[in-house]
Design an enzyme around this catalytic site. Structure first.
Site, mmCIF file in Angstrom:
data_model
loop_
_atom_site.group_PDB
_atom_site.id
_atom_site.type_symbol
_atom_site.label_atom_id
_atom_site.label_comp_id
_atom_site.label_asym_id
_atom_site.label_seq_id
_atom_site.Cartn_x
_atom_site.Cartn_y
_atom_site.Cartn_z
ATOM 1 N N ASN A 136 0.942 -1.100 -0.017
ATOM 2 C CA ASN A 136 -0.037 -0.005 0.017
ATOM 3 C C ASN A 136 0.880 1.304 0.074
ATOM 4 O O ASN A 136 0.263 2.460 0.211
ATOM 5 C CB ASN A 136 -1.030 0.136 1.087
ATOM 6 N N HIS A 138 3.518 1.829 2.201
ATOM 7 C CA HIS A 138 4.102 2.206 3.594
ATOM 8 C C HIS A 138 5.530 2.205 3.213
ATOM 9 O O HIS A 138 5.979 1.299 2.670
ATOM 10 C CB HIS A 138 3.501 1.463 4.518
#
Ligand code: GLP
Length: 243
Positions: A136, A138
């Site tokens: 995602n 991160h």
């Protein structure tokens, strides 16, 4: 940003280790920012090999890790402290007193973050920060958000991260749901950043993070604003971009 496309994971890991090794040769008292996850494992193995061959000396190096699970003991084999020891520290001549991670067993989150920011200040700035990237976007455990965190924070892990990490734990309930992570501001303050991506599964996020809009919804996208970032990825991870 500089992009280095490698044949495969092995090739990526050798090149990444060469860059970290060069940093240590050029500045023996380097402060290395280190990362966990499956991606850098072979990079660490190559650094260990270089050390064993007498090509690297870690005796003056300091290290600060990006993150640690909240509530995991250092002896827990899924803690990032255990990981770093297992993959790097115990195999090289780095001084254990100069290796730092957030204290996962500090229950007082504000204190844990304050203490780690104190450590980061005391080491005096990261020369080379190694990063992986989550599916995602991160970095460390800076999950997609409405804002970029500046300093160390305690985060609620995204559901997708908990699920991705489940493979390392006996059950879903065993996966920590919170973690301490260096903030984006601290990561961006590193003199140089080296980010690794391997495999088809990272192709979409590599494109979104480095060729899409800069937004805290894709935390790694902020790296587009850093003056010295090297992205090393294998052909699969770079399959959706043209460089
Ligand atoms: C974890 C770590 C990150 C890492 C990411 C990707 O959540 N906190 O630092 O970059 O996962 O992991 P992997 O390299 O296993 O894909």
């Amino acid at each position: 940003m500089r992009f280095i496309k490698t044949k495969d994971y092995e090739d990526m890991s050798r090149k990444a280790a060469n860059i970290i090794g060069a940093q240590v040769v050029l500045k023996p008292a380097s402060v290395l920012g280190l990362a966990t996850g499956s991606t850098p494992i072979k990079t660490y193995a190559n650094l260990v090999k270089d050390y064993q061959n007498g090509d690297l000396d870690f005796s003056q190096v300091s290290s600060v890790n990006l993150d640690e699970y909240k509530g995991l003991d250092r002896k827990n084999d899924q803690s990032y402290f255990y990981f770093m020891n297992d993959h790097l520290f115990k195999h090289v001549n780095i001084d254990p007193n100069r290796t730092f991670l957030p204290d996962g067993m500090e229950n007082d989150a504000a204190k844990a973050c304050r203490d780690y920011d104190g450590v980061l200040k005391a080491v005096g700035g990261v020369d080379l920060q190694l990063l992986g990237i989550g599916h995602n976007g991160h970095i460390g455990f800076n999950e997609p958000s409405d804002v970029f965190a500046d300093q160390t924070i305690c985060v609620d892990l995204a559901e997708s991260t908990i699920q991705a990490n489940q493979r390392f734990f006996a059950s879903y309930d065993d996966v920590p749901k919170r973690a301490y992570t260096m903030g984006i501001g601290t990561i961006m303050a590193a003199a140089r950043i080296l980010i690794l991506a391997s495999g088809e599964g990272k192709a979409a996020i590599v494109k979104a993070a480095f060729f899409g809009p800069v937004t805290p919804k894709v935390p790694a996208s902020i790296l587009q604003f850093h003056p010295d970032v090297i992205v090393i990825g294998d052909e699969a991870a770079f399959s959706q971009i043209t460089i």
